[in-house]
Every structure is written in C-alpha cells, then in structure tokens.
Motif scaffolding. Sequence first.
Motif, mmCIF file in Angstrom:
data_model
loop_
_atom_site.group_PDB
_atom_site.id
_atom_site.type_symbol
_atom_site.label_atom_id
_atom_site.label_comp_id
_atom_site.label_asym_id
_atom_site.label_seq_id
_atom_site.Cartn_x
_atom_site.Cartn_y
_atom_site.Cartn_z
ATOM 1 N N GLN A 273 0.838 -1.198 0.000
ATOM 2 C CA GLN A 273 0.000 0.000 0.000
ATOM 3 C C GLN A 273 0.874 1.249 0.000
ATOM 4 N N PRO A 274 0.445 2.288 -0.714
ATOM 5 C CA PRO A 274 1.244 3.516 -0.741
ATOM 6 C C PRO A 274 1.180 4.251 0.592
ATOM 7 N N SER A 275 2.347 4.630 1.075
ATOM 8 C CA SER A 275 2.428 5.463 2.280
ATOM 9 C C SER A 275 3.851 6.004 2.399
ATOM 10 N N ALA A 276 3.975 7.092 3.101
ATOM 11 C CA ALA A 276 5.299 7.677 3.335
ATOM 12 C C ALA A 276 6.174 6.716 4.134
ATOM 13 N N PHE A 277 5.578 6.044 5.109
ATOM 14 C CA PHE A 277 6.348 5.098 5.923
ATOM 15 C C PHE A 277 6.882 3.958 5.058
ATOM 16 N N ASN A 278 6.019 3.386 4.228
ATOM 17 C CA ASN A 278 6.469 2.295 3.361
ATOM 18 C C ASN A 278 7.560 2.757 2.409
ATOM 19 N N GLN A 279 7.445 3.954 1.870
ATOM 20 C CA GLN A 279 8.455 4.463 0.947
ATOM 21 C C GLN A 279 9.801 4.673 1.631
ATOM 22 N N ALA A 280 9.787 4.936 2.941
ATOM 23 C CA ALA A 280 11.029 5.192 3.671
ATOM 24 C C ALA A 280 11.734 3.915 4.112
ATOM 25 N N MET A 281 11.044 2.787 4.057
ATOM 26 C CA MET A 281 11.663 1.544 4.529
ATOM 27 C C MET A 281 12.514 0.909 3.435
ATOM 28 N N PRO A 282 13.381 -0.023 3.820
ATOM 29 C CA PRO A 282 14.207 -0.685 2.808
ATOM 30 C C PRO A 282 13.332 -1.281 1.696
ATOM 31 N N PRO A 283 13.684 -1.029 0.450
ATOM 32 C CA PRO A 283 12.833 -1.454 -0.665
ATOM 33 C C PRO A 283 12.685 -2.968 -0.783
#
Length: 129
Positions: free
Chosen positions: A71-81
């Motif tokens: 799911q799109p979120s700022a938190f997910n984008q900041a975590m290791p890909p």
Amino acid sequence: MQQIGTPRLVAKKTQARLGDGPDAEAYLCLFDRWDAAAGQPRWRDFGDVYQAAEDERYRLLFEQVCHLLVQPSAFNQAMPPEFRATARQWLAGDAATLAHMGEVQNRHFMLSDLHDYVHLSKATGAGWR
C-alpha cells in the motif's frame, strides 16, 4: 485462539483507520494483534520467530504484512525497498519469490526483520513523515 481475520480485510481495516496508508503504528497493531492471538506479551521480542515451526498464524501474519507493504504510504516508501519488493512479488505470484519465500524460515526471518525495523523506526523517528 482469537480470530485475526483475512489478510486483505485486516489490511483494509488498518488503512481505513489510518487514512494515509500504513505507518509504523499499523504494523505494530498487526504484530500486537498476532501477539494477543498467540497469548504472547505485548511488544515481545520477535527475533525467535525465524526459528519457529510452521504455524497457520505465522502464514496469515506474513500475508497480512505483505498486503500492508504494497500500500502507498510515506512510511512504506522510507523503509528498505526489499521488504516492499518481496511483498509485491509474493502477492503477484512471482515464481522465484514464491520458491524462496516458500521456505518457512525465510518468511519468518522477514517477519522478524520487519518487526525490528518498525520498532527501531518508531523509537528513532526514522521513516516518520
């Protein structure tokens, strides 16, 4: 044992409650829900999970985590890909990912790593926007 719910239902309920997509709290709520269902103390050390025997609860938790990770979120984008890529490939049925993550220890290790990452992110403020 407490009923946890289907992966998509839990992910949708969590996102609906948060509005902007999953953040650290969404993951912590999911792990906390699993802990409660397993009769474990809240926020326990999850490091021993990768050594645990296969269990439907772990399999369900892995599926739920994958649905949050895509799911799109700022938190997910900041975590290791790698977390997001594995979840996306798992849910898409990628043969190599299914083979690799089909190994119980690999799924459990990812859960343990994600658990540690989320706790560290919350404690240090990393990944929060």
